[in-house]
Design a protein around this motif. Sequence first.
Motif, PDB file in Angstrom:
ATOM      1  N   ILE A  99       0.838  -1.193   0.000  1.00  0.00           N
ATOM      2  CA  ILE A  99       0.000   0.000   0.000  1.00  0.00           C
ATOM      3  C   ILE A  99       0.875   1.245   0.000  1.00  0.00           C
ATOM      4  O   ILE A  99       2.082   1.170   0.255  1.00  0.00           O
ATOM      5  CB  ILE A  99      -0.928   0.027   1.230  1.00  0.00           C
ATOM      6  N   VAL A 100       0.267   2.402  -0.264  1.00  0.00           N
ATOM      7  CA  VAL A 100       0.931   3.698  -0.128  1.00  0.00           C
ATOM      8  C   VAL A 100       0.158   4.472   0.926  1.00  0.00           C
ATOM      9  O   VAL A 100      -1.066   4.645   0.813  1.00  0.00           O
ATOM     10  CB  VAL A 100       0.959   4.464  -1.470  1.00  0.00           C
ATOM     11  N   LEU A 101       0.845   4.918   1.974  1.00  0.00           N
ATOM     12  CA  LEU A 101       0.185   5.636   3.063  1.00  0.00           C
ATOM     13  C   LEU A 101      -0.268   7.007   2.577  1.00  0.00           C
ATOM     14  O   LEU A 101       0.482   7.727   1.913  1.00  0.00           O
ATOM     15  CB  LEU A 101       1.116   5.754   4.264  1.00  0.00           C
ATOM     16  N   GLU A 102      -1.518   7.369   2.931  1.00  0.00           N
ATOM     17  CA  GLU A 102      -2.122   8.599   2.433  1.00  0.00           C
ATOM     18  C   GLU A 102      -2.129   9.732   3.441  1.00  0.00           C
ATOM     19  O   GLU A 102      -2.468  10.865   3.097  1.00  0.00           O
ATOM     20  CB  GLU A 102      -3.556   8.313   1.971  1.00  0.00           C
ATOM     21  N   SER A 103      -1.788   9.465   4.698  1.00  0.00           N
ATOM     22  CA  SER A 103      -1.775  10.519   5.708  1.00  0.00           C
ATOM     23  C   SER A 103      -0.762  10.172   6.788  1.00  0.00           C
ATOM     24  O   SER A 103      -0.203   9.081   6.799  1.00  0.00           O
ATOM     25  CB  SER A 103      -3.167  10.687   6.327  1.00  0.00           C
ATOM     26  N   GLY A 104      -0.568  11.108   7.692  1.00  0.00           N
ATOM     27  CA  GLY A 104       0.347  10.892   8.806  1.00  0.00           C
ATOM     28  C   GLY A 104       1.781  11.229   8.467  1.00  0.00           C
ATOM     29  O   GLY A 104       2.075  11.757   7.390  1.00  0.00           O
TER      30      GLY A 104
END
Length: 156
Positions: A116-121
């Motif tokens: 996955i690719v993290l979208e926030s944080g």
Amino acid sequence: MNWYVVYTKPKWEKKVAERLNEIGVTSYCPLIAKMSQWSDRKKKVNVPLFNSYIFVQLEEKDRNRIFEAPGVVRYLFWLGKPAVVKNTEIEAIQNWLSAPETYEVSIDGWKKGDTIVLESGPFVSQSAVIKEVKQNHYVLILESLGCVLKVNKKEI
């Protein structure tokens, strides 16, 4: 200019970084807030994220300038050469330290082994592999940073 890792005397990280900045060498000592307790009180203090290590940014030809600061021991070496840290890795550390304590992550039924690719944080735009799927949390591996991240599931 490259970022290098410098090994310091124990408990000298902040002093060395300050002294290097004074002599014109760009240095970075990532700090985290920690609650310390003495016999009579508790106090929140800023301590280095990495014990006895700081990062310096300078040209290869100026590498010996760091030894002008008291408390510097040596460079950290990797495969016989001074360890070089990428700008993106320094930025990832800075983003992580400046991120809020909690943030929202959308979960779309991830399974073990998914990439996955993290979208926030603090690790936004970082690629991660799902290592574990538990009832309360996910365990992600951020290969580009060489670390493991635990993400709690939001209760519905």
